[in-house]
Scaffold this motif. Structure first.
Motif, PDB file in Angstrom:
ATOM      1  N   ARG A 217       0.804  -1.212   0.000  1.00 47.09           N
ATOM      2  CA  ARG A 217       0.000   0.000   0.000  1.00 47.09           C
ATOM      3  C   ARG A 217       0.842   1.269   0.000  1.00 47.09           C
ATOM      4  O   ARG A 217       0.324   2.357  -0.262  1.00 47.09           O
ATOM      5  CB  ARG A 217      -0.920   0.002   1.217  1.00 47.09           C
ATOM      6  N   ASN A 218       2.103   1.132   0.317  1.00 42.43           N
ATOM      7  CA  ASN A 218       3.000   2.285   0.409  1.00 42.43           C
ATOM      8  C   ASN A 218       3.656   2.513  -0.955  1.00 42.43           C
ATOM      9  O   ASN A 218       4.533   1.765  -1.362  1.00 42.43           O
ATOM     10  CB  ASN A 218       4.058   2.017   1.483  1.00 42.43           C
ATOM     11  N   ARG A 219       3.217   3.558  -1.651  1.00 45.18           N
ATOM     12  CA  ARG A 219       3.691   3.755  -3.018  1.00 45.18           C
ATOM     13  C   ARG A 219       5.185   4.054  -3.070  1.00 45.18           C
ATOM     14  O   ARG A 219       5.885   3.645  -3.998  1.00 45.18           O
ATOM     15  CB  ARG A 219       2.926   4.897  -3.690  1.00 45.18           C
ATOM     16  N   THR A 220       5.695   4.768  -2.070  1.00 45.05           N
ATOM     17  CA  THR A 220       7.121   5.047  -2.042  1.00 45.05           C
ATOM     18  C   THR A 220       7.911   3.747  -1.969  1.00 45.05           C
ATOM     19  O   THR A 220       8.906   3.563  -2.685  1.00 45.05           O
ATOM     20  CB  THR A 220       7.463   5.927  -0.822  1.00 45.05           C
ATOM     21  N   VAL A 221       7.460   2.833  -1.128  1.00 46.60           N
ATOM     22  CA  VAL A 221       8.131   1.540  -1.007  1.00 46.60           C
ATOM     23  C   VAL A 221       7.998   0.752  -2.303  1.00 46.60           C
ATOM     24  O   VAL A 221       8.954   0.123  -2.767  1.00 46.60           O
ATOM     25  CB  VAL A 221       7.560   0.741   0.182  1.00 46.60           C
ATOM     26  N   ARG A 222       6.819   0.789  -2.911  1.00 49.52           N
ATOM     27  CA  ARG A 222       6.614   0.051  -4.164  1.00 49.52           C
ATOM     28  C   ARG A 222       7.581   0.526  -5.243  1.00 49.52           C
ATOM     29  O   ARG A 222       8.207  -0.277  -5.929  1.00 49.52           O
ATOM     30  CB  ARG A 222       5.164   0.210  -4.659  1.00 49.52           C
ATOM     31  N   MET A 223       7.693   1.841  -5.426  1.00 49.21           N
ATOM     32  CA  MET A 223       8.590   2.383  -6.443  1.00 49.21           C
ATOM     33  C   MET A 223      10.045   2.030  -6.125  1.00 49.21           C
ATOM     34  O   MET A 223      10.833   1.707  -7.028  1.00 49.21           O
ATOM     35  CB  MET A 223       8.427   3.898  -6.531  1.00 49.21           C
ATOM     36  N   THR A 224      10.401   2.087  -4.845  1.00 47.50           N
ATOM     37  CA  THR A 224      11.762   1.729  -4.457  1.00 47.50           C
ATOM     38  C   THR A 224      12.048   0.271  -4.791  1.00 47.50           C
ATOM     39  O   THR A 224      13.109  -0.070  -5.333  1.00 47.50           O
ATOM     40  CB  THR A 224      11.970   1.963  -2.946  1.00 47.50           C
ATOM     41  N   LEU A 225      11.092  -0.610  -4.502  1.00 52.73           N
ATOM     42  CA  LEU A 225      11.292  -2.035  -4.756  1.00 52.73           C
ATOM     43  C   LEU A 225      11.318  -2.358  -6.244  1.00 52.73           C
ATOM     44  O   LEU A 225      12.029  -3.279  -6.672  1.00 52.73           O
ATOM     45  CB  LEU A 225      10.204  -2.846  -4.046  1.00 52.73           C
ATOM     46  N   VAL A 226      10.555  -1.617  -7.053  1.00 56.92           N
ATOM     47  CA  VAL A 226      10.623  -1.816  -8.512  1.00 56.92           C
ATOM     48  C   VAL A 226      12.024  -1.471  -9.014  1.00 56.92           C
ATOM     49  O   VAL A 226      12.628  -2.196  -9.817  1.00 56.92           O
ATOM     50  CB  VAL A 226       9.565  -0.961  -9.227  1.00 56.92           C
ATOM     51  N   SER A 227      12.556  -0.350  -8.524  1.00 59.03           N
ATOM     52  CA  SER A 227      13.912   0.040  -8.903  1.00 59.03           C
ATOM     53  C   SER A 227      14.925  -1.002  -8.466  1.00 59.03           C
ATOM     54  O   SER A 227      15.828  -1.387  -9.230  1.00 59.03           O
ATOM     55  CB  SER A 227      14.246   1.403  -8.270  1.00 59.03           C
ATOM     56  N   VAL A 228      14.774  -1.500  -7.246  1.00 58.00           N
ATOM     57  CA  VAL A 228      15.679  -2.522  -6.714  1.00 58.00           C
ATOM     58  C   VAL A 228      15.576  -3.815  -7.523  1.00 58.00           C
ATOM     59  O   VAL A 228      16.591  -4.478  -7.795  1.00 58.00           O
ATOM     60  CB  VAL A 228      15.367  -2.785  -5.227  1.00 58.00           C
ATOM     61  N   ALA A 229      14.372  -4.186  -7.931  1.00 58.65           N
ATOM     62  CA  ALA A 229      14.185  -5.413  -8.709  1.00 58.65           C
ATOM     63  C   ALA A 229      14.889  -5.316 -10.066  1.00 58.65           C
ATOM     64  O   ALA A 229      15.536  -6.277 -10.509  1.00 58.65           O
ATOM     65  CB  ALA A 229      12.694  -5.687  -8.908  1.00 58.65           C
ATOM     66  N   LEU A 230      14.783  -4.174 -10.722  1.00 62.10           N
ATOM     67  CA  LEU A 230      15.478  -3.990 -12.005  1.00 62.10           C
ATOM     68  C   LEU A 230      16.992  -4.103 -11.818  1.00 62.10           C
ATOM     69  O   LEU A 230      17.686  -4.742 -12.612  1.00 62.10           O
ATOM     70  CB  LEU A 230      15.120  -2.630 -12.600  1.00 62.10           C
ATOM     71  N   GLY A 231      17.493  -3.495 -10.743  1.00 63.59           N
ATOM     72  CA  GLY A 231      18.915  -3.606 -10.455  1.00 63.59           C
ATOM     73  C   GLY A 231      19.320  -5.028 -10.112  1.00 63.59           C
ATOM     74  O   GLY A 231      20.427  -5.468 -10.446  1.00 63.59           O
ATOM     75  N   GLY A 232      18.432  -5.776  -9.448  1.00 67.21           N
ATOM     76  CA  GLY A 232      18.725  -7.159  -9.109  1.00 67.21           C
ATOM     77  C   GLY A 232      18.859  -8.050 -10.336  1.00 67.21           C
ATOM     78  O   GLY A 232      19.755  -8.893 -10.417  1.00 67.21           O
ATOM     79  N   VAL A 233      17.970  -7.863 -11.317  1.00 65.76           N
ATOM     80  CA  VAL A 233      18.076  -8.627 -12.568  1.00 65.76           C
ATOM     81  C   VAL A 233      19.403  -8.316 -13.252  1.00 65.76           C
ATOM     82  O   VAL A 233      20.100  -9.216 -13.737  1.00 65.76           O
ATOM     83  CB  VAL A 233      16.893  -8.300 -13.505  1.00 65.76           C
ATOM     84  N   ALA A 234      19.754  -7.023 -13.294  1.00 69.50           N
ATOM     85  CA  ALA A 234      21.020  -6.615 -13.903  1.00 69.50           C
ATOM     86  C   ALA A 234      22.206  -7.246 -13.179  1.00 69.50           C
ATOM     87  O   ALA A 234      23.160  -7.715 -13.810  1.00 69.50           O
ATOM     88  CB  ALA A 234      21.131  -5.087 -13.888  1.00 69.50           C
ATOM     89  N   GLN A 235      22.149  -7.286 -11.854  1.00 75.20           N
ATOM     90  CA  GLN A 235      23.232  -7.884 -11.079  1.00 75.20           C
ATOM     91  C   GLN A 235      23.351  -9.376 -11.362  1.00 75.20           C
ATOM     92  O   GLN A 235      24.456  -9.915 -11.452  1.00 75.20           O
ATOM     93  CB  GLN A 235      22.993  -7.642  -9.586  1.00 75.20           C
ATOM     94  N   GLY A 236      22.217 -10.062 -11.505  1.00 77.82           N
ATOM     95  CA  GLY A 236      22.247 -11.478 -11.829  1.00 77.82           C
ATOM     96  C   GLY A 236      22.893 -11.748 -13.181  1.00 77.82           C
ATOM     97  O   GLY A 236      23.662 -12.701 -13.338  1.00 77.82           O
ATOM     98  N   LEU A 237      22.578 -10.916 -14.166  1.00 80.58           N
ATOM     99  CA  LEU A 237      23.222 -11.043 -15.476  1.00 80.58           C
ATOM    100  C   LEU A 237      24.731 -10.864 -15.357  1.00 80.58           C
ATOM    101  O   LEU A 237      25.519 -11.598 -15.961  1.00 80.58           O
ATOM    102  CB  LEU A 237      22.653 -10.001 -16.440  1.00 80.58           C
ATOM    103  N   PHE A 238      25.134  -9.884 -14.542  1.00 71.94           N
ATOM    104  CA  PHE A 238      26.558  -9.603 -14.379  1.00 71.94           C
ATOM    105  C   PHE A 238      27.290 -10.767 -13.728  1.00 71.94           C
ATOM    106  O   PHE A 238      28.377 -11.157 -14.174  1.00 71.94           O
ATOM    107  CB  PHE A 238      26.734  -8.340 -13.527  1.00 71.94           C
ATOM    108  N   VAL A 239      26.718 -11.330 -12.663  1.00 68.66           N
ATOM    109  CA  VAL A 239      27.390 -12.391 -11.906  1.00 68.66           C
ATOM    110  C   VAL A 239      27.779 -13.552 -12.815  1.00 68.66           C
ATOM    111  O   VAL A 239      28.882 -14.102 -12.721  1.00 68.66           O
ATOM    112  CB  VAL A 239      26.482 -12.886 -10.758  1.00 68.66           C
ATOM    113  N   VAL A 240      26.888 -13.909 -13.725  1.00 69.54           N
ATOM    114  CA  VAL A 240      27.137 -15.063 -14.600  1.00 69.54           C
ATOM    115  C   VAL A 240      28.015 -14.689 -15.794  1.00 69.54           C
ATOM    116  O   VAL A 240      28.965 -15.394 -16.137  1.00 69.54           O
ATOM    117  CB  VAL A 240      25.805 -15.667 -15.089  1.00 69.54           C
ATOM    118  N   LEU A 241      27.710 -13.562 -16.432  1.00 69.58           N
ATOM    119  CA  LEU A 241      28.345 -13.228 -17.712  1.00 69.58           C
ATOM    120  C   LEU A 241      29.654 -12.472 -17.581  1.00 69.58           C
ATOM    121  O   LEU A 241      30.390 -12.331 -18.563  1.00 69.58           O
ATOM    122  CB  LEU A 241      27.371 -12.420 -18.575  1.00 69.58           C
ATOM    123  N   PHE A 242      29.975 -11.992 -16.387  1.00 63.61           N
ATOM    124  CA  PHE A 242      31.230 -11.271 -16.208  1.00 63.61           C
ATOM    125  C   PHE A 242      32.418 -12.162 -16.561  1.00 63.61           C
ATOM    126  O   PHE A 242      33.343 -11.753 -17.267  1.00 63.61           O
ATOM    127  CB  PHE A 242      31.325 -10.774 -14.763  1.00 63.61           C
TER     128      PHE A 242
END
Length: 418
Positions: A217-242
């Motif tokens: 219900r907390n929109r600030t938290v939701r937006m923060t978590l969406v940003s974090v999720a996008l960064g998490g996917v990027a980090q996962g790609l990096f860990v394997v493909l680096f």
């Protein structure tokens, strides 16, 4: 920043986090090396990482809920003591019982997530709101310093006497963590004007569900978590493909791979110090946006650099630089959560934060495994950089339209920081 270092309770909690980070990196570095040395199988070695990731995803939000149900300082001390006890099975030589290492790795993943959630949730009780960004940047330093110390010692310890030295070293660090937490708890409670007691009037599962609902219900938290999720996917790609990038695009061996991963910590330390000095001048939203965007731009230069040069010195310099924006982003994200969620729900908020990041990272790792041998590694890594750009855009645009939510009633003890 000097003001923070004068606060005894904060310094003790920071030092405890440093020892905890060193112990974690000892295990993160040493256990995979041991498993690969015993089995010679990359698949079996990756199973250790998979167990840690799955435990973090499935149990992470429950771990955060514990931080809202019990005294956070006492919880951190108990968790550190448990982490030391979990090292006992490694005092032997589990060569033919690798499931023991998987259990230890999974338990440590859950306990570490519990510790981090409780520490981040306790931070607003130690420092004033104006110092939160700086405090988070100093806490975030632990990851980089822990990598430099623990990563080096982990590789050395595992070559000496199997897992025995590794277990002893990690156990000593965890026991030291518990002792520092105990001292920090006394200092924090002594400075607190109005100590608060966790609410345990409802059942654990009811409180856990209520916390998740509140986060949604907390929109600030939701937006923060969406940003974090996008960064998490990027980090996962990096860990394997680096590793693939260094081999296929730079035509280098594992030596350069290790050097590049190590020097990132240097940039992380520098980034933590810079944010610690200048962080109070920037909002958490801006720190998140600048951190993710800078990370993306440097990454684009790295991934497309082989078209110009493959000189190792060039990439060592770039990997030092790329370590700093991550600290800025994490400091901003933590402060954004801390300023937008009531004190009584902060543990659950950080539990959800870490669970979502782990799940997103797992998705990125799976995508990297599927795409790494089908598409050009440079192409996929360019997508990784664009995901960081998207993460920064979500933080800047999504959070700009949301007024910073300050709870009407925040149960916080006033710390003696001026």
């Amino acid at each position: 920043m000097v003001t923070l270092l004068r606060h005894r309770g904060f310094v003790l909690i920071w030092a405890a986090g440093l020892f905890s980070s060193v112990a974690s990196w000892l295990l993160l570095t040493g256990l995979p090396i041991y498993v690969f040395g015993v089995t010679g199988s990359a698949l079996t070695t990756s199973a250790v990482f998979l167990v840690e990731l799955l435990c973090g995803i499935t149990l992470g939000s429950f771990a955060g809920a514990l931080a809202d149900r019990f005294d956070r300082f006492r919880l951190m001390g108990c968790v550190a003591a448990l982490q030391a006890a979990v090292m006992i099975p490694l005092l032997g030589q589990p060569d033919h019982h690798l499931w023991v290492i998987s259990l230890v790795a999974g338990a440590q993943a859950v306990l570490t997530q519990t510790f981090d959630s409780a520490r981040n949730a306790a931070l607003p009780r130690l420092v004033e709101p104006a110092h939160l960004v700086r405090a988070n940047s100093v806490i975030a330093l632990n990851m980089s310093v822990g990598r430099l110390i623990g990563g080096s010692l982990g590789g050395f310890a595992i070559t000496r006497d199997g897992t025995r030295y590794l277990a002893v070293g990690a156990a000593v660090a965890f026991v030291t963590t518990a002792a520092l937490i105990a001292a920090g708890r006394r200092a924090a409670h002594h400075a607190a004007a109005e100590p608060t007691s966790p609410d345990r009037t409802s059942s654990f599962l009811t409180a856990w569900r209520a916390g998740l609902t509140s986060m949604l219900r907390n929109r600030t938290v939701r937006m923060t978590l969406v940003s974090v999720a996008l960064g998490g996917v990027a980090q996962g790609l990096f860990v394997v493909l680096f590793v693939v990038f260094v081999s296929r695009a730079l035509h280098a061996d594992g030596t350069l791979t290790g050097v590049l991963r190590g020097v990132q910590a240097i940039g992380g330390v520098a980034g933590g110090l810079i944010v610690g000095v200048l962080g109070a001048r920037l909002s958490p939203r801006l720190l998140m946006s600048l951190g993710a965007t800078t990370f993306a731009l440097i990454s684009l230069v790295i991934w497309n650099g082989p078209a110009v040069t493959r000189q190792p010195e060039w990439y060592i310099g770039l990997f030092i630089l790329v370590g700093a924006p991550g600290i800025a982003y994490a400091s901003g994200a933590f402060a954004q959560i801390q300023q937008s969620v009531p004190d009584t729900e902060l543990g659950r908020a950080f539990g959800v934060y870490f669970a979502i990041f782990n799940a997103a990272q797992g998705l990125g790792m799976a995508a990297a495994g599927l795409l790494g041998d089908v598409l050009s590694v440079v192409l996929v890594l360019n997508v990784q950089a664009l995901l960081y750009l998207a993460s920064g855009a979500v933080a800047y645009v999504g959070l700009r339209s949301v007024r910073q939510q300050r709870p009407a009633v925040r149960q916080r003890a006033t710390a003696g920081v001026g």
